[in-house]
Design a protein around this motif. Structure first.
Motif, PDB file in Angstrom:
ATOM      1  N   ASN A   1       6.217  72.060 100.009  1.00 10.78           N
ATOM      2  CA  ASN A   1       7.603  72.419  99.720  1.00 10.78           C
ATOM      3  C   ASN A   1       7.666  73.295  98.470  1.00 10.78           C
ATOM      4  O   ASN A   1       6.652  73.568  97.845  1.00 10.78           O
ATOM      5  CB  ASN A   1       8.449  71.152  99.576  1.00 10.78           C
ATOM      6  CG  ASN A   1       9.877  71.389 100.023  1.00 10.78           C
ATOM      7  OD1 ASN A   1      10.495  72.365  99.625  1.00 10.78           O
ATOM      8  ND2 ASN A   1      10.394  70.514 100.838  1.00 10.78           N
ATOM      9  N   ILE A   2       8.881  73.695  98.096  1.00 12.56           N
ATOM     10  CA  ILE A   2       9.057  74.797  97.153  1.00 12.56           C
ATOM     11  C   ILE A   2       8.323  74.628  95.819  1.00 12.56           C
ATOM     12  O   ILE A   2       7.570  75.512  95.412  1.00 12.56           O
ATOM     13  CB  ILE A   2      10.564  75.124  96.940  1.00 12.56           C
ATOM     14  CG1 ILE A   2      10.744  76.354  96.083  1.00 12.56           C
ATOM     15  CG2 ILE A   2      11.329  73.934  96.405  1.00 12.56           C
ATOM     16  CD1 ILE A   2      10.375  77.616  96.778  1.00 12.56           C
ATOM     17  N   THR A   3       8.502  73.487  95.169  1.00  7.80           N
ATOM     18  CA  THR A   3       7.873  73.348  93.842  1.00  7.80           C
ATOM     19  C   THR A   3       6.355  73.369  93.959  1.00  7.80           C
ATOM     20  O   THR A   3       5.667  74.083  93.220  1.00  7.80           O
ATOM     21  CB  THR A   3       8.345  72.050  93.143  1.00  7.80           C
ATOM     22  OG1 THR A   3       9.756  71.993  93.206  1.00  7.80           O
ATOM     23  CG2 THR A   3       7.899  72.016  91.703  1.00  7.80           C
ATOM     24  N   CYS A   4       5.834  72.599  94.894  1.00  7.22           N
ATOM     25  CA  CYS A   4       4.377  72.567  95.058  1.00  7.22           C
ATOM     26  C   CYS A   4       3.850  73.930  95.513  1.00  7.22           C
ATOM     27  O   CYS A   4       2.766  74.355  95.087  1.00  7.22           O
ATOM     28  CB  CYS A   4       3.970  71.465  96.024  1.00  7.22           C
ATOM     29  SG  CYS A   4       4.164  69.811  95.309  1.00  7.22           S
TER      30      CYS A   4
ATOM     31  N   CYS B   1       0.997  68.464  94.613  1.00  5.15           N
ATOM     32  CA  CYS B   1       0.507  67.097  94.803  1.00  5.15           C
ATOM     33  C   CYS B   1       0.241  66.784  96.268  1.00  5.15           C
ATOM     34  O   CYS B   1       0.648  67.518  97.172  1.00  5.15           O
ATOM     35  CB  CYS B   1       1.481  66.100  94.207  1.00  5.15           C
ATOM     36  SG  CYS B   1       2.993  65.935  95.127  1.00  5.15           S
TER      37      CYS B   1
ATOM     38  N   CYS C   1       8.861  67.882 100.652  1.00  5.06           N
ATOM     39  CA  CYS C   1       8.786  67.273  99.317  1.00  5.06           C
ATOM     40  C   CYS C   1       8.402  65.793  99.360  1.00  5.06           C
ATOM     41  O   CYS C   1       9.036  64.995 100.044  1.00  5.06           O
ATOM     42  CB  CYS C   1      10.123  67.446  98.618  1.00  5.06           C
ATOM     43  SG  CYS C   1      10.112  66.803  96.945  1.00  5.06           S
ATOM     44  N   LEU C   2       7.360  65.445  98.618  1.00  9.75           N
ATOM     45  CA  LEU C   2       6.906  64.060  98.552  1.00  9.75           C
ATOM     46  C   LEU C   2       7.627  63.287  97.462  1.00  9.75           C
ATOM     47  O   LEU C   2       7.327  62.113  97.218  1.00  9.75           O
ATOM     48  CB  LEU C   2       5.391  64.021  98.291  1.00  9.75           C
ATOM     49  CG  LEU C   2       4.487  64.601  99.386  1.00  9.75           C
ATOM     50  CD1 LEU C   2       3.029  64.584  98.937  1.00  9.75           C
ATOM     51  CD2 LEU C   2       4.638  63.847 100.699  1.00  9.75           C
ATOM     52  N   GLY C   3       8.546  63.956  96.789  1.00  6.55           N
ATOM     53  CA  GLY C   3       9.323  63.275  95.744  1.00  6.55           C
ATOM     54  C   GLY C   3       8.558  63.105  94.446  1.00  6.55           C
ATOM     55  O   GLY C   3       8.863  62.211  93.667  1.00  6.55           O
ATOM     56  N   ALA C   4       7.574  63.947  94.241  1.00 10.53           N
ATOM     57  CA  ALA C   4       6.790  63.857  93.001  1.00 10.53           C
ATOM     58  C   ALA C   4       6.615  65.262  92.423  1.00 10.53           C
ATOM     59  O   ALA C   4       5.512  65.644  92.006  1.00 10.53           O
ATOM     60  CB  ALA C   4       5.440  63.210  93.286  1.00 10.53           C
ATOM     61  N   CYS C   5       7.701  66.025  92.415  1.00  8.17           N
ATOM     62  CA  CYS C   5       7.641  67.429  92.011  1.00  8.17           C
ATOM     63  C   CYS C   5       7.091  67.607  90.595  1.00  8.17           C
ATOM     64  O   CYS C   5       6.501  68.641  90.287  1.00  8.17           O
ATOM     65  CB  CYS C   5       9.021  68.078  92.083  1.00  8.17           C
ATOM     66  SG  CYS C   5       9.857  67.821  93.642  1.00  8.17           S
TER      67      CYS C   5
ATOM     68  N   CYS D   1       1.781  68.391 100.059  1.00  4.07           N
ATOM     69  CA  CYS D   1       3.133  68.932  99.930  1.00  4.07           C
ATOM     70  C   CYS D   1       3.096  70.464  99.912  1.00  4.07           C
ATOM     71  O   CYS D   1       2.345  71.063  99.138  1.00  4.07           O
ATOM     72  CB  CYS D   1       3.795  68.416  98.657  1.00  4.07           C
ATOM     73  SG  CYS D   1       5.466  69.059  98.500  1.00  4.07           S
TER      74      CYS D   1
END
Ligand code: FES
Length: 161
Positions: free
Chosen positions: A89-92, A137, A128-132, A87
């Motif tokens: 995306n932003i959080t990762c 991750c 996003c893998l949906g596990a922020c 991932c």
């Protein structure tokens, strides 16, 4: 399997395909699960897979290729035995996701989705893998691995068959 090697569903997969048809009102709706079924068997969706699905479902090849090119998890090129989604995306990314992705490519001497020389791994950056909550991750085949750093990610991938 090569681009041109003839493909057809195994008898059990053909039975599963026929079962899929009973779940949907129209044939188009059964295309995605059918492509996943074919990819599961062949590893990727070669031209011969597309030709087989086209004939089986009575859909034009170009329509099938459009669908394949739209979805990140359908592959129109050979991939490694293990698929790794990192991932970015932003959080990762805030926790190093992009650096982990580029570090993995460097360590395994490969590029986006390109199988490693031993054919074991293909690495793909993903949204996003949906596990922020586990950032940063990655998903290794169907398993989520969270709170990774480059070293732990490398170690995890080194264990893969
Ligand atoms: S941003 Fe990485 S899992 Fe959501």
């Amino acid at each position: 399997m090569s681009q041109t090697e003839k493909f057809e569903f195994t008898p059990d997969r053909l039975a599963l395909y026929k079962e899929y048809l009973t779940r949907y009102d129209d044939i188009d709706s059964a295309l995605l699960p059918t492509l996943h079924l074919a990819q599961e068997q062949n590893g990727w969706l070669s031209d011969s897979v597309v030709a087989y699905i086209s004939e089986l479902m009575g859909l034009p090849s170009i329509r099938i290729k459009e669908v394949i090119s739209f979805y990140d998890m359908l592959y129109d090129q050979p991939v490694g035995r293990n698929i790794v989604h990192v991932c970015t995306n932003i959080t990762c990314s805030m926790f190093g996701g992009r650096e982990i992705y580029s570090g993995l490519l460097k360590h395994f001497e490969t590029g986006y989705l390109t199988p490693t020389r031993d054919g074991r791994i293909s690495i793909q950056k993903m949204e996003c893998l949906g596990a922020c909550e586990q950032a940063p991750c990655m998903r290794v085949n169907n398993d989520y691995v969270g709170n990774i750093d480059l070293q732990s990610a490398i170690s995890k991938l080194e264990e893969l068959p």
